[in-house]
Design a protein around this motif. Sequence first.
Motif, PDB file in Angstrom:
ATOM      1  N   ASP A  95       1.875   0.322   2.505  1.00  0.00           N
ATOM      2  CA  ASP A  95       1.194   1.614   2.624  1.00  0.00           C
ATOM      3  C   ASP A  95       2.153   2.707   3.083  1.00  0.00           C
ATOM      4  O   ASP A  95       2.156   3.813   2.534  1.00  0.00           O
ATOM      5  N   TYR A  96       2.965   2.409   4.083  1.00  0.00           N
ATOM      6  CA  TYR A  96       3.919   3.400   4.585  1.00  0.00           C
ATOM      7  C   TYR A  96       4.977   3.731   3.535  1.00  0.00           C
ATOM      8  O   TYR A  96       5.274   4.903   3.303  1.00  0.00           O
ATOM      9  N   LEU A  97       5.526   2.720   2.896  1.00  0.00           N
ATOM     10  CA  LEU A  97       6.560   2.965   1.890  1.00  0.00           C
ATOM     11  C   LEU A  97       5.993   3.737   0.701  1.00  0.00           C
ATOM     12  O   LEU A  97       6.634   4.658   0.186  1.00  0.00           O
ATOM     13  N   GLU A  98       4.793   3.390   0.285  1.00  0.00           N
ATOM     14  CA  GLU A  98       4.153   4.102  -0.820  1.00  0.00           C
ATOM     15  C   GLU A  98       3.918   5.567  -0.447  1.00  0.00           C
ATOM     16  O   GLU A  98       4.198   6.475  -1.236  1.00  0.00           O
ATOM     17  N   ALA A  99       3.410   5.807   0.756  1.00  0.00           N
ATOM     18  CA  ALA A  99       3.172   7.181   1.215  1.00  0.00           C
ATOM     19  C   ALA A  99       4.476   7.967   1.235  1.00  0.00           C
ATOM     20  O   ALA A  99       4.530   9.133   0.815  1.00  0.00           O
ATOM     21  N   MET A 100       5.534   7.335   1.701  1.00  0.00           N
ATOM     22  CA  MET A 100       6.837   7.996   1.747  1.00  0.00           C
ATOM     23  C   MET A 100       7.320   8.372   0.349  1.00  0.00           C
ATOM     24  O   MET A 100       7.861   9.456   0.132  1.00  0.00           O
ATOM     25  N   LEU A 101       7.095   7.483  -0.606  1.00  0.00           N
ATOM     26  CA  LEU A 101       7.500   7.772  -1.983  1.00  0.00           C
ATOM     27  C   LEU A 101       6.686   8.933  -2.543  1.00  0.00           C
ATOM     28  O   LEU A 101       7.234   9.821  -3.211  1.00  0.00           O
ATOM     29  N   MET A 102       5.401   8.958  -2.273  1.00  0.00           N
ATOM     30  CA  MET A 102       4.555  10.048  -2.742  1.00  0.00           C
ATOM     31  C   MET A 102       5.041  11.383  -2.162  1.00  0.00           C
ATOM     32  O   MET A 102       5.099  12.390  -2.878  1.00  0.00           O
TER      33      MET A 102
END
Length: 123
Positions: free
Chosen positions: A10-17
């Motif tokens: 979730d954190y990595l995905e949010a960072m990519l977004m």
Amino acid sequence: MENNEKTTEDYLEAMLMIKEKQGYIRSIDVAELLGVKKPSVTYATKRLKEKGYITMDADSLITFTESGLKIATQTYERHKLLTKVFTMLGVSEENARKDACLVEHDLSEETYKALEKHLEKYS
């Protein structure tokens, strides 16, 4: 999947977004996107650095490592595909995004690949 892995994704995905939207990643933006407090992001980024998924520079800007970017990209691609499938089924955009976030972590690779292949026929 363990909750720690879901949180990591979730954190990595949010960072990519965030990176795709504004070109850089700050902890405050992560907190805002995920709806969590800054100390939660501080704790998470510490763990992500320890696992070798991100680095932070002197200005506290977050950068992905190769392995971190790989996980972020895979998770985000799953999220986008599942959102598309759910909206094609008539689910509202908002619920499709929420449900995709719930499903993306636990969906088997086999089922994901089958959905991906099936969607290719209709795209």
